[in-house]
Write a protein that holds these residues in place. Structure first.
Motif, PDB file in Angstrom:
ATOM      1  N   HIS A 168      35.680  38.051  28.009  1.00 20.83           N
ATOM      2  CA  HIS A 168      35.743  37.208  29.203  1.00 20.83           C
ATOM      3  C   HIS A 168      37.085  36.478  29.211  1.00 20.83           C
ATOM      4  O   HIS A 168      37.547  36.029  28.160  1.00 20.83           O
ATOM      5  CB  HIS A 168      34.625  36.156  29.219  1.00 20.83           C
ATOM      6  CG  HIS A 168      33.239  36.709  29.097  1.00 20.83           C
ATOM      7  ND1 HIS A 168      32.741  37.235  27.923  1.00 20.83           N
ATOM      8  CD2 HIS A 168      32.225  36.805  30.017  1.00 20.83           C
ATOM      9  CE1 HIS A 168      31.492  37.633  28.118  1.00 20.83           C
ATOM     10  NE2 HIS A 168      31.157  37.387  29.363  1.00 20.83           N
ATOM     11  N   VAL A 169      37.697  36.345  30.398  1.00 18.88           N
ATOM     12  CA  VAL A 169      38.968  35.631  30.536  1.00 18.88           C
ATOM     13  C   VAL A 169      38.864  34.682  31.725  1.00 18.88           C
ATOM     14  O   VAL A 169      38.457  35.083  32.823  1.00 18.88           O
ATOM     15  CB  VAL A 169      40.152  36.603  30.743  1.00 18.88           C
ATOM     16  CG1 VAL A 169      41.446  35.824  30.929  1.00 18.88           C
ATOM     17  CG2 VAL A 169      40.279  37.558  29.560  1.00 18.88           C
ATOM     18  N   PHE A 170      39.239  33.408  31.496  1.00 18.26           N
ATOM     19  CA  PHE A 170      39.231  32.399  32.563  1.00 18.26           C
ATOM     20  C   PHE A 170      40.607  31.739  32.624  1.00 18.26           C
ATOM     21  O   PHE A 170      41.202  31.425  31.600  1.00 18.26           O
ATOM     22  CB  PHE A 170      38.177  31.321  32.287  1.00 18.26           C
ATOM     23  CG  PHE A 170      36.772  31.836  32.234  1.00 18.26           C
ATOM     24  CD1 PHE A 170      35.985  31.871  33.383  1.00 18.26           C
ATOM     25  CD2 PHE A 170      36.226  32.308  31.045  1.00 18.26           C
ATOM     26  CE1 PHE A 170      34.678  32.348  33.334  1.00 18.26           C
ATOM     27  CE2 PHE A 170      34.928  32.784  30.980  1.00 18.26           C
ATOM     28  CZ  PHE A 170      34.155  32.805  32.136  1.00 18.26           C
ATOM     29  N   SER A 171      41.087  31.514  33.865  1.00 18.90           N
ATOM     30  CA  SER A 171      42.384  30.854  34.039  1.00 18.90           C
ATOM     31  C   SER A 171      42.359  30.016  35.299  1.00 18.90           C
ATOM     32  O   SER A 171      41.566  30.257  36.216  1.00 18.90           O
ATOM     33  CB  SER A 171      43.510  31.891  34.132  1.00 18.90           C
ATOM     34  OG  SER A 171      44.770  31.270  34.296  1.00 18.90           O
ATOM     35  N   SER A 172      43.238  29.030  35.356  1.00 14.68           N
ATOM     36  CA  SER A 172      43.353  28.181  36.534  1.00 14.68           C
ATOM     37  C   SER A 172      43.808  28.994  37.736  1.00 14.68           C
ATOM     38  O   SER A 172      44.473  30.021  37.601  1.00 14.68           O
ATOM     39  CB  SER A 172      44.377  27.065  36.261  1.00 14.68           C
ATOM     40  OG  SER A 172      44.752  26.426  37.459  1.00 14.68           O
ATOM     41  N   ASP A 173      43.459  28.522  38.944  1.00 17.81           N
ATOM     42  CA  ASP A 173      43.910  29.198  40.149  1.00 17.81           C
ATOM     43  C   ASP A 173      45.311  28.759  40.561  1.00 17.81           C
ATOM     44  O   ASP A 173      45.911  29.337  41.464  1.00 17.81           O
ATOM     45  CB  ASP A 173      42.929  28.960  41.310  1.00 17.81           C
ATOM     46  CG  ASP A 173      42.734  27.483  41.622  1.00 17.81           C
ATOM     47  OD1 ASP A 173      43.209  26.647  40.843  1.00 17.81           O
ATOM     48  OD2 ASP A 173      42.099  27.173  42.645  1.00 17.81           O
TER      49      ASP A 173
END
Length: 244
Positions: free
Chosen positions: A53-58
């Motif tokens: 899973h990868v999460f980053s700011s918009d």
């Protein structure tokens, strides 16, 4: 027991980082030339790690609200805090988020993440047999000092099952600081012997890499236990420029 890895990386340097200008949701500053080099170095360093899973700011680098202090020099924020009779770290400029609000955003994200991982782990158990694969942990162990947290095949003394997920989050220094504060104060995160609490409460350097192992002993009924493997790792920079 359900276990997953959480790798958190701060964005690369921006021009405003270097000039000590306050950035938040209202200032979408791109990375500087140094920041691009830092990000590329971090990417190469993590290239062989298997993430599920990868999460980053918009935004191009982060997301946080500093109200009227957006785009102003850090010295101006300190002056505003002094005029209000408060210390800078605890001061909230008009229209900005309080530290508790930032911490709550971090907690909410972590809660949602844990629910997602536990739900997916439960679904996978229905369609697969045996313990989780150790391939995720093995890829982490190649570059991080997992030590006794590792459940790889070579570590026969460990009773810990393999990781069900390996999560990468790219975020902002102040947000990371608040999230790690939640880990330490609320969830009693254990620290490596080489790290003290003051270091944990400092702001990560640009592209500093932190790794945590999250353990659920009894599913969702109780809070997880968290072990900090490393904090603000900068091996990938090899002496390059870092901006706090």
């Amino acid at each position: 027991m359900t276990r997953f890895a959480l790798t958190v990386v701060r964005h690369g340097e921006t021009r405003l980082n270097k000039e000590k200008i306050i950035q938040g949701q209202g200032v979408d500053e791109p990375l500087s030339e140094t920041g691009f080099k830092q990000a590329a170095a971090a990417g190469i360093f993590l290239n062989n790690v298997k993430f599920t899973h990868v999460f980053s700011s918009d935004l191009m680098r982060t997301k946080q609200k500093y109200g009227v202090a957006e785009g102003r020099a850090l010295s101006e924020l300190r002056a505003m805090a002094k005029a209000a009779g408060e210390e800078c770290p605890m001061f909230t400029p008009p229209g900005g988020e309080t530290l508790d609000q930032v911490k709550m955003r971090g907690k909410d994200f972590f809660d949602i993440l844990c629910q997602l991982i536990l739900q997916e782990a439960g679904q996978n158990e229905q369609f697969s047999q045996g313990a989780p694969s150790n391939c995720l942990e093995t890829s982490l162990a190649e570059i991080f000092p997992l030590g006794k947290t590792c459940a790889s095949e070579s570590n026969s003394d460990s009773d810990a099952p393999g990781l069900v997920a390996s999560v990468l989050v790219v975020s902002h220094g102040a947000y990371m600081k608040s999230l790690f504060n939640y880990f330490l104060t609320d969830l009693k995160c254990s620290l490596p012997s080489t790290l003290n609490k003051s270091e944990l409460m400092s702001v990560s350097p640009n592209t500093g890499i932190s790794l945590f192992i999250v353990n659920f002993e009894k599913g969702r009924e109780v809070n997880p236990t968290i072990q900090c493997v490393c904090m603000y790792l900068q091996d990938h920079l090899n002496g390059g420029t870092e901006t706090r």
